[in-house]
Design an enzyme around this catalytic site. Sequence first.
Site, PDB file in Angstrom:
ATOM      1  N   SER A  78       3.871  10.111   7.807  1.00  0.00           N
ATOM      2  CA  SER A  78       3.023  11.151   8.378  1.00  0.00           C
ATOM      3  C   SER A  78       3.725  11.907   9.501  1.00  0.00           C
ATOM      4  CB  SER A  78       1.730  10.519   8.923  1.00  0.00           C
ATOM      5  OG  SER A  78       1.097  11.354   9.861  1.00  0.00           O
TER       6      SER A  78
ATOM      7  N   THR B 141       3.758  -2.028  -0.507  1.00  0.00           N
ATOM      8  CA  THR B 141       5.162  -1.630  -0.406  1.00  0.00           C
ATOM      9  C   THR B 141       5.571  -1.444   1.044  1.00  0.00           C
ATOM     10  OG1 THR B 141       5.133  -0.563  -2.581  1.00  0.00           O
ATOM     11  CG2 THR B 141       6.844   0.144  -1.041  1.00  0.00           C
TER      12      THR B 141
ATOM     13  N   LYS C 255      -9.071  12.847   4.155  1.00  0.00           N
ATOM     14  CA  LYS C 255      -7.945  13.432   4.891  1.00  0.00           C
ATOM     15  C   LYS C 255      -6.936  14.099   3.959  1.00  0.00           C
ATOM     16  CE  LYS C 255      -5.028   9.291   5.173  1.00  0.00           C
ATOM     17  NZ  LYS C 255      -4.308   8.380   6.089  1.00  0.00           N
ATOM     18  N   ASP C 256      -6.949  13.744   2.658  1.00  0.00           N
ATOM     19  CA  ASP C 256      -6.021  14.348   1.691  1.00  0.00           C
ATOM     20  C   ASP C 256      -6.548  15.646   1.095  1.00  0.00           C
ATOM     21  OD1 ASP C 256      -4.291  12.174   1.987  1.00  0.00           O
ATOM     22  OD2 ASP C 256      -5.186  11.077   0.314  1.00  0.00           O
TER      23      ASP C 256
ATOM     24  N   THR D 214       6.771   5.405   8.820  1.00  0.00           N
ATOM     25  CA  THR D 214       5.557   6.181   8.549  1.00  0.00           C
ATOM     26  C   THR D 214       5.928   7.375   7.690  1.00  0.00           C
ATOM     27  OG1 THR D 214       3.731   7.472   9.480  1.00  0.00           O
ATOM     28  CG2 THR D 214       5.796   7.495  10.703  1.00  0.00           C
TER      29      THR D 214
ATOM     30  N   SER E 215      -3.986   3.646  -7.488  1.00  0.00           N
ATOM     31  CA  SER E 215      -3.510   2.663  -6.520  1.00  0.00           C
ATOM     32  C   SER E 215      -4.592   1.633  -6.229  1.00  0.00           C
ATOM     33  CB  SER E 215      -3.091   3.348  -5.217  1.00  0.00           C
ATOM     34  OG  SER E 215      -4.232   3.842  -4.533  1.00  0.00           O
TER      35      SER E 215
ATOM     36  N   CYS F  77      -2.604  19.597   5.607  1.00  0.00           N
ATOM     37  CA  CYS F  77      -2.987  18.217   5.857  1.00  0.00           C
ATOM     38  C   CYS F  77      -1.816  17.372   6.342  1.00  0.00           C
ATOM     39  CB  CYS F  77      -3.608  17.585   4.613  1.00  0.00           C
ATOM     40  SG  CYS F  77      -2.535  17.603   3.160  1.00  0.00           S
TER      41      CYS F  77
ATOM     42  N   ARG G  94       2.348  13.722  11.693  1.00  0.00           N
ATOM     43  CA  ARG G  94       1.546  13.509  12.917  1.00  0.00           C
ATOM     44  C   ARG G  94       1.937  12.209  13.609  1.00  0.00           C
ATOM     45  NH1 ARG G  94      -2.264   9.955  13.539  1.00  0.00           N
ATOM     46  NH2 ARG G  94      -2.622   9.755  11.299  1.00  0.00           N
ATOM     47  N   ARG G  95       2.014  11.128  12.828  1.00  0.00           N
ATOM     48  CA  ARG G  95       2.369   9.835  13.417  1.00  0.00           C
ATOM     49  C   ARG G  95       3.786   9.856  13.973  1.00  0.00           C
ATOM     50  NH1 ARG G  95      -0.261   6.758   8.278  1.00  0.00           N
ATOM     51  NH2 ARG G  95      -2.423   6.631   9.025  1.00  0.00           N
TER      52      ARG G  95
ATOM     53  N   ARG H  94       7.541   6.169   1.981  1.00  0.00           N
ATOM     54  CA  ARG H  94       6.442   6.444   1.063  1.00  0.00           C
ATOM     55  C   ARG H  94       6.092   5.138   0.368  1.00  0.00           C
ATOM     56  NH1 ARG H  94       5.705  11.498  -1.167  1.00  0.00           N
ATOM     57  NH2 ARG H  94       3.922  10.507  -2.169  1.00  0.00           N
ATOM     58  N   GLY H  95       5.005   5.143  -0.389  1.00  0.00           N
ATOM     59  CA  GLY H  95       4.637   3.956  -1.144  1.00  0.00           C
ATOM     60  C   GLY H  95       3.256   3.465  -0.778  1.00  0.00           C
ATOM     61  N   ASN H  96       2.747   2.519  -1.566  1.00  0.00           N
ATOM     62  CA  ASN H  96       1.412   1.992  -1.320  1.00  0.00           C
ATOM     63  C   ASN H  96       1.427   1.012  -0.159  1.00  0.00           C
ATOM     64  OD1 ASN H  96       2.303  -0.518  -2.339  1.00  0.00           O
ATOM     65  ND2 ASN H  96       1.649   0.001  -4.416  1.00  0.00           N
ATOM     66  N   VAL H  97       0.264   0.483   0.176  1.00  0.00           N
ATOM     67  CA  VAL H  97       0.136  -0.384   1.339  1.00  0.00           C
ATOM     68  C   VAL H  97       1.036  -1.607   1.224  1.00  0.00           C
ATOM     69  CG1 VAL H  97      -1.457  -1.908   2.587  1.00  0.00           C
ATOM     70  CG2 VAL H  97      -2.192   0.390   1.932  1.00  0.00           C
TER      71      VAL H  97
END
Length: 303
Positions: free
Chosen positions: A125, A150, A79-80, A123, A11, A235, A127-128, A145-148
């Site tokens: 996540s 997207t 974090k991953d 999101t 990515s 995670c 958690r979020r 899902r997806g990259n920033v």
Amino acid sequence: MTTLRIGTRGSALALTQTGTVADSLRTRTGVDTELVTITTDGDRSNEPLSRAGGAGLFTGALRDALLDGRCDVVVHSLKDLPTAPHPDLVVAAIPKRADARDALCARDGLTVDTLPAGARVGTGSPRRVAQLRARRPDLEVVDIRGNVDTRLGLVADGALDAVILAAAGLSRLSRTDVVTEFLDLDEWPTAPGQGALAVEVRRGEEQLVKALDHSSTRAVVDAERAVLALLEAGCSAPVGAHALIDSDLLFLSARVYSADGATVLTASHAAYWPDRDAPVEIAERAARELLDAGAADLMGPSA
């Protein structure tokens, strides 16, 4: 070794992060570097994070490439990375941490508190999701899902009113111009280790990257991730943690959320720094307090 081969996801964010590590290694050690792109299970899957397998989703293929000799070093978003130690690999360096906060990217300059009722916020996540539901139960949270690019595109084209992303990733991609609110860590703790990178090597080869290690960053993220490990949470569990060093004290605050955000448990502790045992000591105290308060039941199947 004439060239150090550094494994990375493909990515834009991962390549940028790994490129920074490669540049630092060349500057500090004089070694030549080469990036090796690896596709992970997380890159192939469109499943929500809560159902996609959790630990190792974005890291397993990188670790396999390191173990079978396709590369000499791999770079992860910390974090991953699973909290359990690997028998044959070691995180030999954690560079200085970037911004650990989450960031809201919304239409029309809106913030979490000014989004209208029913606004759609994206999101991936858990958690979020829990944090949004705790603070604004009137919002519609959409799993994405997806990259920033997207994710930001979903706001730009009107499919969503806002998305929440890691501030560090936006900064590394020079995209902080799209942020409408940085979420304060005291009120909105993020994933353990968020904003930090992990530089992993085969056990016994730590000196390859040891020059990049930042001791105070390692201490705070060790404390955050130790809480996650002691809670036996993955995670993708709804757990937020934030540690910091102030003068001669290491502070840690950790929160566990129910999936619907209706219940929130918090534990905060401090220990003297630079006592080498401080990160584990405060994590143990925080985890014990959270478990005694019912954290295991709260996390449910995420634990």
